[in-house]
Motif scaffolding. Sequence first.
Motif, PDB file in Angstrom:
ATOM      1  N   LYS A 287      59.008  59.539  21.463  1.00 58.80           N
ATOM      2  CA  LYS A 287      59.117  59.080  23.212  1.00 58.80           C
ATOM      3  C   LYS A 287      58.525  60.307  23.937  1.00 58.80           C
ATOM      4  CE  LYS A 287      63.821  57.160  22.802  1.00 58.80           C
ATOM      5  NZ  LYS A 287      65.191  57.114  23.513  1.00 58.80           N
ATOM      6  N   LEU A 288      57.542  59.748  24.951  1.00 59.67           N
ATOM      7  CA  LEU A 288      56.781  60.743  25.969  1.00 59.67           C
ATOM      8  C   LEU A 288      57.108  60.442  27.486  1.00 59.67           C
ATOM      9  CD1 LEU A 288      53.099  61.016  23.991  1.00 59.67           C
ATOM     10  CD2 LEU A 288      55.171  62.535  24.072  1.00 59.67           C
ATOM     11  N   SER A 289      57.221  61.262  28.256  1.00 61.55           N
ATOM     12  CA  SER A 289      57.120  60.941  29.425  1.00 61.55           C
ATOM     13  C   SER A 289      56.702  62.019  30.515  1.00 61.55           C
ATOM     14  CB  SER A 289      58.678  60.647  29.863  1.00 61.55           C
ATOM     15  OG  SER A 289      59.569  61.790  29.712  1.00 61.55           O
ATOM     16  N   SER A 290      56.018  61.607  31.519  1.00 54.67           N
ATOM     17  CA  SER A 290      55.620  62.399  32.673  1.00 54.67           C
ATOM     18  C   SER A 290      56.062  61.680  33.922  1.00 54.67           C
ATOM     19  CB  SER A 290      54.118  62.609  32.501  1.00 54.67           C
ATOM     20  OG  SER A 290      53.601  63.685  33.541  1.00 54.67           O
ATOM     21  N   SER A 291      56.505  62.693  34.922  1.00 55.57           N
ATOM     22  CA  SER A 291      57.088  62.154  35.990  1.00 55.57           C
ATOM     23  C   SER A 291      55.748  62.145  37.123  1.00 55.57           C
ATOM     24  CB  SER A 291      58.068  63.109  36.708  1.00 55.57           C
ATOM     25  OG  SER A 291      57.355  64.472  36.808  1.00 55.57           O
ATOM     26  N   THR A 292      54.558  62.855  36.926  1.00 57.39           N
ATOM     27  CA  THR A 292      53.445  62.700  37.643  1.00 57.39           C
ATOM     28  C   THR A 292      52.477  61.716  37.367  1.00 57.39           C
ATOM     29  OG1 THR A 292      52.336  64.450  36.569  1.00 57.39           O
ATOM     30  CG2 THR A 292      53.878  65.242  38.152  1.00 57.39           C
ATOM     31  N   ALA A 293      51.669  61.012  37.982  1.00 58.19           N
ATOM     32  CA  ALA A 293      50.625  60.114  37.709  1.00 58.19           C
ATOM     33  C   ALA A 293      49.469  60.960  36.851  1.00 58.19           C
ATOM     34  CB  ALA A 293      49.955  59.573  39.144  1.00 58.19           C
ATOM     35  N   GLN A 294      49.358  60.307  35.687  1.00 56.40           N
ATOM     36  CA  GLN A 294      48.488  60.816  34.601  1.00 56.40           C
ATOM     37  C   GLN A 294      47.253  59.677  34.163  1.00 56.40           C
ATOM     38  OE1 GLN A 294      47.926  64.134  34.297  1.00 56.40           O
ATOM     39  NE2 GLN A 294      49.889  64.409  35.586  1.00 56.40           N
ATOM     40  N   PHE A 295      46.181  60.095  33.933  1.00 56.53           N
ATOM     41  CA  PHE A 295      45.363  59.029  33.152  1.00 56.53           C
ATOM     42  C   PHE A 295      45.770  59.000  31.884  1.00 56.53           C
ATOM     43  CE2 PHE A 295      42.420  60.372  36.416  1.00 56.53           C
ATOM     44  CZ  PHE A 295      42.082  59.143  37.086  1.00 56.53           C
ATOM     45  N   GLY A 296      45.571  57.762  31.221  1.00 55.97           N
ATOM     46  CA  GLY A 296      46.125  57.537  29.836  1.00 55.97           C
ATOM     47  C   GLY A 296      44.931  56.635  29.250  1.00 55.97           C
ATOM     48  N   GLN A 297      44.577  56.705  27.933  1.00 58.97           N
ATOM     49  CA  GLN A 297      43.694  56.013  27.410  1.00 58.97           C
ATOM     50  C   GLN A 297      44.172  55.468  25.753  1.00 58.97           C
ATOM     51  OE1 GLN A 297      41.601  56.736  24.391  1.00 58.97           O
ATOM     52  NE2 GLN A 297      42.515  58.804  23.819  1.00 58.97           N
ATOM     53  N   ALA A 298      43.886  54.212  25.297  1.00 57.88           N
ATOM     54  CA  ALA A 298      44.169  53.830  24.017  1.00 57.88           C
ATOM     55  C   ALA A 298      43.267  53.272  23.325  1.00 57.88           C
ATOM     56  CB  ALA A 298      45.163  52.861  23.981  1.00 57.88           C
ATOM     57  N   ASP A 299      42.654  53.958  22.344  1.00 58.68           N
ATOM     58  CA  ASP A 299      41.306  53.711  21.537  1.00 58.68           C
ATOM     59  C   ASP A 299      40.096  53.442  22.696  1.00 58.68           C
ATOM     60  OD1 ASP A 299      42.790  53.472  19.350  1.00 58.68           O
ATOM     61  OD2 ASP A 299      42.843  51.244  19.518  1.00 58.68           O
ATOM     62  N   GLY A 300      39.882  54.502  23.682  1.00 60.38           N
ATOM     63  CA  GLY A 300      38.990  54.697  24.540  1.00 60.38           C
ATOM     64  C   GLY A 300      39.225  53.629  25.556  1.00 60.38           C
ATOM     65  N   GLU A 301      40.213  52.704  25.635  1.00 55.64           N
ATOM     66  CA  GLU A 301      40.288  51.924  26.568  1.00 55.64           C
ATOM     67  C   GLU A 301      41.326  52.440  27.529  1.00 55.64           C
ATOM     68  OE1 GLU A 301      38.599  48.729  26.600  1.00 55.64           O
ATOM     69  OE2 GLU A 301      37.875  49.759  24.831  1.00 55.64           O
ATOM     70  N   GLU A 302      40.920  52.275  28.989  1.00 51.74           N
ATOM     71  CA  GLU A 302      41.810  52.732  29.956  1.00 51.74           C
ATOM     72  C   GLU A 302      43.038  51.994  30.171  1.00 51.74           C
ATOM     73  OE1 GLU A 302      39.839  53.618  33.781  1.00 51.74           O
ATOM     74  OE2 GLU A 302      37.703  52.737  33.000  1.00 51.74           O
ATOM     75  N   LEU A 303      44.138  53.211  30.472  1.00 50.63           N
ATOM     76  CA  LEU A 303      45.474  52.736  30.868  1.00 50.63           C
ATOM     77  C   LEU A 303      45.970  52.926  32.372  1.00 50.63           C
ATOM     78  CD1 LEU A 303      47.178  53.936  27.603  1.00 50.63           C
ATOM     79  CD2 LEU A 303      46.100  51.677  27.865  1.00 50.63           C
ATOM     80  N   GLY A 304      45.022  53.361  32.883  1.00 50.93           N
ATOM     81  CA  GLY A 304      45.214  53.662  34.341  1.00 50.93           C
ATOM     82  C   GLY A 304      45.776  55.042  34.755  1.00 50.93           C
ATOM     83  N   GLN A 305      46.058  55.172  35.788  1.00 50.25           N
ATOM     84  CA  GLN A 305      46.674  56.464  36.203  1.00 50.25           C
ATOM     85  C   GLN A 305      48.028  56.247  36.913  1.00 50.25           C
ATOM     86  OE1 GLN A 305      44.514  58.619  39.240  1.00 50.25           O
ATOM     87  NE2 GLN A 305      45.375  60.719  38.596  1.00 50.25           N
ATOM     88  N   ALA A 306      49.082  56.616  36.071  1.00 49.39           N
ATOM     89  CA  ALA A 306      50.495  56.538  36.664  1.00 49.39           C
ATOM     90  C   ALA A 306      51.505  57.385  35.792  1.00 49.39           C
ATOM     91  CB  ALA A 306      50.859  55.156  36.425  1.00 49.39           C
ATOM     92  N   PRO A 307      52.750  57.548  36.383  1.00 49.01           N
ATOM     93  CA  PRO A 307      53.674  58.195  35.539  1.00 49.01           C
ATOM     94  C   PRO A 307      53.896  57.260  34.436  1.00 49.01           C
ATOM     95  CG  PRO A 307      54.673  58.041  37.761  1.00 49.01           C
ATOM     96  CD  PRO A 307      53.202  56.976  37.794  1.00 49.01           C
ATOM     97  N   LEU A 308      54.532  57.942  33.393  1.00 49.55           N
ATOM     98  CA  LEU A 308      54.324  57.543  32.028  1.00 49.55           C
ATOM     99  C   LEU A 308      55.760  57.735  31.288  1.00 49.55           C
ATOM    100  CD1 LEU A 308      51.219  59.127  30.669  1.00 49.55           C
ATOM    101  CD2 LEU A 308      51.309  56.819  31.315  1.00 49.55           C
ATOM    102  N   LYS A 309      56.230  56.392  30.666  1.00 51.13           N
ATOM    103  CA  LYS A 309      57.662  56.557  29.926  1.00 51.13           C
ATOM    104  C   LYS A 309      57.434  55.818  28.784  1.00 51.13           C
ATOM    105  CE  LYS A 309      62.677  56.137  29.980  1.00 51.13           C
ATOM    106  NZ  LYS A 309      63.760  55.732  30.910  1.00 51.13           N
ATOM    107  N   LEU A 310      56.836  56.438  27.303  1.00 51.43           N
ATOM    108  CA  LEU A 310      56.291  55.711  26.541  1.00 51.43           C
ATOM    109  C   LEU A 310      57.083  55.998  25.153  1.00 51.43           C
ATOM    110  CD1 LEU A 310      52.397  56.786  26.495  1.00 51.43           C
ATOM    111  CD2 LEU A 310      53.610  54.653  27.793  1.00 51.43           C
TER     112      LEU A 310
END
Length: 321
Positions: A287-310
């Motif tokens: 489990k990964l989480s960040s309360s601040t908006a962060q960029f994400g990528q999966a296989d080089g594809e953009e996931l946007g910029q938002a808080p995360l709870k994965l």
Amino acid sequence: MIDLHLHLILNKKAGSGNGLKISKKITTRLKQLNIIYHTYTTDYQGHAMAITKKLLTDTLLPWKNESSDKTTPFPLLVVVGGDGTLHEVINALANNFDIPLGYIPAGSGNDFARGVNLSQEPLTALNHLLTCEKPQRFNLLHYHNHLTNQERWVNNNVGIGIDAAIVSQANHSRLKKLLNMCHLGSMSYLLAASSVIFKQKGFPLTVEFDGKKIDYPNALLCTTTNHPYFGGGLALDPLANPQEANMSLIVVDYQPPYRLIGLAVKLLRQTHFTSPNVHHYRMTELKLSSSTAQFGQADGEELGQAPLKLTFSTNERFFWL
């Protein structure tokens, strides 16, 4: 040798146009060998996914041991493209893990091919595919973002932080299209990196696995992977193995740009795990989480910029490699 009917998804724009040359080599060789095949050329982002979903409804079949006894050729889906095209097809296949997937790398990075020890020479990869007697199992990553309810299958890695910010800036650069036309697409990422490295700030990250909870107040990079390679051949975790259920997590603490140069040298030498600012873990669930908006990528594809709870897990699927 298994009698195959190949269904080729061709991304001719992969690898800054290298996909066109490789596609021609593959189809020319198949004609010489009198192998039955059909081609489907991608014209836009997401097209490989649409093609695969259509083939799922009327063409593709699950692999069974008795498939070799059939009188009709086995329909085999084969991707000729880069990691991004493979990402689309894997997500279109979704939970159909028993439908085998072939792959001939034609991208600029080809990290998945490196991770599964597949030749990047197209005719060698094709010959290996044609002489396979049965598929083999490799693990894929799966993540679920509980804040957006988004789920994806991942063939390489998921990155949060500076690498994803570089992907985002490169993809939105006005120069990228021009550089791609000149077969210099990778330059757009180098140019983006030279800018992002001075802008990226640390971010709070919480990591949970095996009953442990670890807080990183100032992370720069967080990458989850299940094979060694990252960024076009960099061995981020040299010991990772896609035939094992374990995944790897690498977290890098924030450091000023001048220190990142030294870390980059260690990465090239595969000694980066000796740095006190690089944290490495292995697990089967995460489990990964960040309360601040962060960029994400999966296989080089953009996931946007938002808080995360994965949440992350792995699952085996058939590959015809």
